[in-house]
Design a protein around this motif. Structure first.
Motif, short mmCIF file in Angstrom:
data_model
loop_
_atom_site.label_atom_id
_atom_site.label_comp_id
_atom_site.label_asym_id
_atom_site.label_seq_id
_atom_site.Cartn_x
_atom_site.Cartn_y
_atom_site.Cartn_z
N ARG A 1 0.84 -1.20 0.00
CA ARG A 1 0.00 0.00 0.00
C ARG A 1 0.87 1.24 0.00
O ARG A 1 1.94 1.26 0.60
CB ARG A 1 -0.89 0.01 1.25
CG ARG A 1 -1.81 -1.19 1.32
CD ARG A 1 -2.62 -1.19 2.60
NE ARG A 1 -3.52 -0.03 2.58
CZ ARG A 1 -3.94 0.60 3.67
NH1 ARG A 1 -3.53 0.22 4.86
NH2 ARG A 1 -4.75 1.63 3.57
N TRP B 1 0.43 -3.78 3.79
CA TRP B 1 0.06 -4.64 2.66
C TRP B 1 -1.44 -4.84 2.62
O TRP B 1 -2.10 -4.93 3.65
CB TRP B 1 0.75 -5.99 2.79
CG TRP B 1 2.22 -5.87 2.57
CD1 TRP B 1 3.13 -5.42 3.49
CD2 TRP B 1 2.93 -6.14 1.38
NE1 TRP B 1 4.38 -5.42 2.92
CE2 TRP B 1 4.29 -5.85 1.63
CE3 TRP B 1 2.56 -6.60 0.12
CZ2 TRP B 1 5.28 -6.02 0.66
CZ3 TRP B 1 3.55 -6.77 -0.84
CH2 TRP B 1 4.89 -6.47 -0.56
N LYS B 2 -1.99 -4.94 1.41
CA LYS B 2 -3.42 -5.17 1.19
C LYS B 2 -3.60 -6.56 0.58
O LYS B 2 -2.96 -6.90 -0.42
CB LYS B 2 -3.96 -4.12 0.24
CG LYS B 2 -5.39 -4.36 -0.21
CD LYS B 2 -5.79 -3.28 -1.21
CE LYS B 2 -7.06 -3.66 -1.91
NZ LYS B 2 -7.42 -2.64 -2.92
N ALA C 1 -6.38 -9.03 -1.15
CA ALA C 1 -7.69 -8.96 -1.80
C ALA C 1 -8.04 -10.29 -2.45
O ALA C 1 -7.16 -11.08 -2.80
CB ALA C 1 -7.69 -7.86 -2.85
N ASP D 1 -11.22 -6.80 1.37
CA ASP D 1 -9.80 -6.53 1.54
C ASP D 1 -9.42 -6.63 3.01
O ASP D 1 -10.20 -6.29 3.89
CB ASP D 1 -9.46 -5.12 1.04
CG ASP D 1 -9.77 -4.94 -0.43
OD1 ASP D 1 -9.78 -5.94 -1.17
OD2 ASP D 1 -9.98 -3.79 -0.84
N HIS D 2 -8.20 -7.11 3.24
CA HIS D 2 -7.63 -7.16 4.58
C HIS D 2 -6.30 -6.41 4.52
O HIS D 2 -5.63 -6.41 3.49
CB HIS D 2 -7.38 -8.61 5.02
CG HIS D 2 -8.64 -9.42 5.11
ND1 HIS D 2 -9.45 -9.41 6.21
CD2 HIS D 2 -9.21 -10.25 4.22
CE1 HIS D 2 -10.47 -10.21 6.01
NE2 HIS D 2 -10.37 -10.74 4.80
N TYR D 3 -5.93 -5.79 5.62
CA TYR D 3 -4.71 -4.99 5.67
C TYR D 3 -3.77 -5.52 6.74
O TYR D 3 -4.21 -5.90 7.82
CB TYR D 3 -5.07 -3.52 5.93
CG TYR D 3 -5.99 -2.99 4.86
CD1 TYR D 3 -7.37 -2.99 5.05
CD2 TYR D 3 -5.49 -2.53 3.66
CE1 TYR D 3 -8.22 -2.53 4.05
CE2 TYR D 3 -6.33 -2.07 2.67
CZ TYR D 3 -7.69 -2.07 2.86
OH TYR D 3 -8.52 -1.63 1.87
N GLY E 1 0.58 -10.88 5.85
CA GLY E 1 -0.37 -11.04 4.76
C GLY E 1 -0.28 -12.42 4.12
O GLY E 1 -1.30 -13.05 3.83
#
Length: 104
Positions: A43, A48-49, A51, A59-61, A68
């Protein structure tokens, strides 16, 4: 679901379907996106994203790439396996991790 989106800025090859994408100059790969696949991207804001391709608002961050990757592997194992595509900051795929239901 098949993706017709170009990979890492590459365009579609004339005469080929959306499932056949150019990766590099001379190599063709077939990529099938399923609900168990994941995309991990850095990001601009840091972190980090993660998807799910083709699914909005899932989406998770994460603070680190390792967090991740670990989360994606756990989720994909529970869904029967899949592919994790890790991108760089220019959106190019730099690593692909195949995940099975087996613990790695």
């Amino acid at each position: 679901m098949w993706s017709a989106a170009p990979i890492a800025g590459q365009g579609l090859v004339p005469g080929m379907t959306g499932t056949q994408q150019v990766c590099g100059k001379d190599r063709i790969e077939h990529i099938e996106e399923t609900m168990s696949d994941r995309i991990l991207k850095p990001r601009d804001e840091g972190g980090w994203k993660l998807a799910v391709p083709g699914v909005a608002h899932v989406d998770h961050y994460f603070g680190t790439r390792a967090e991740g990757v670990a989360h994606a592997k756990d989720a994909m194992r529970g869904e029967g396996g899949g592919e994790l595509w890790i991108h760089d900051s220019q959106d190019a795929i730099v690593e692909t991790i195949s995940v099975t239901t087996e613990q790695e």
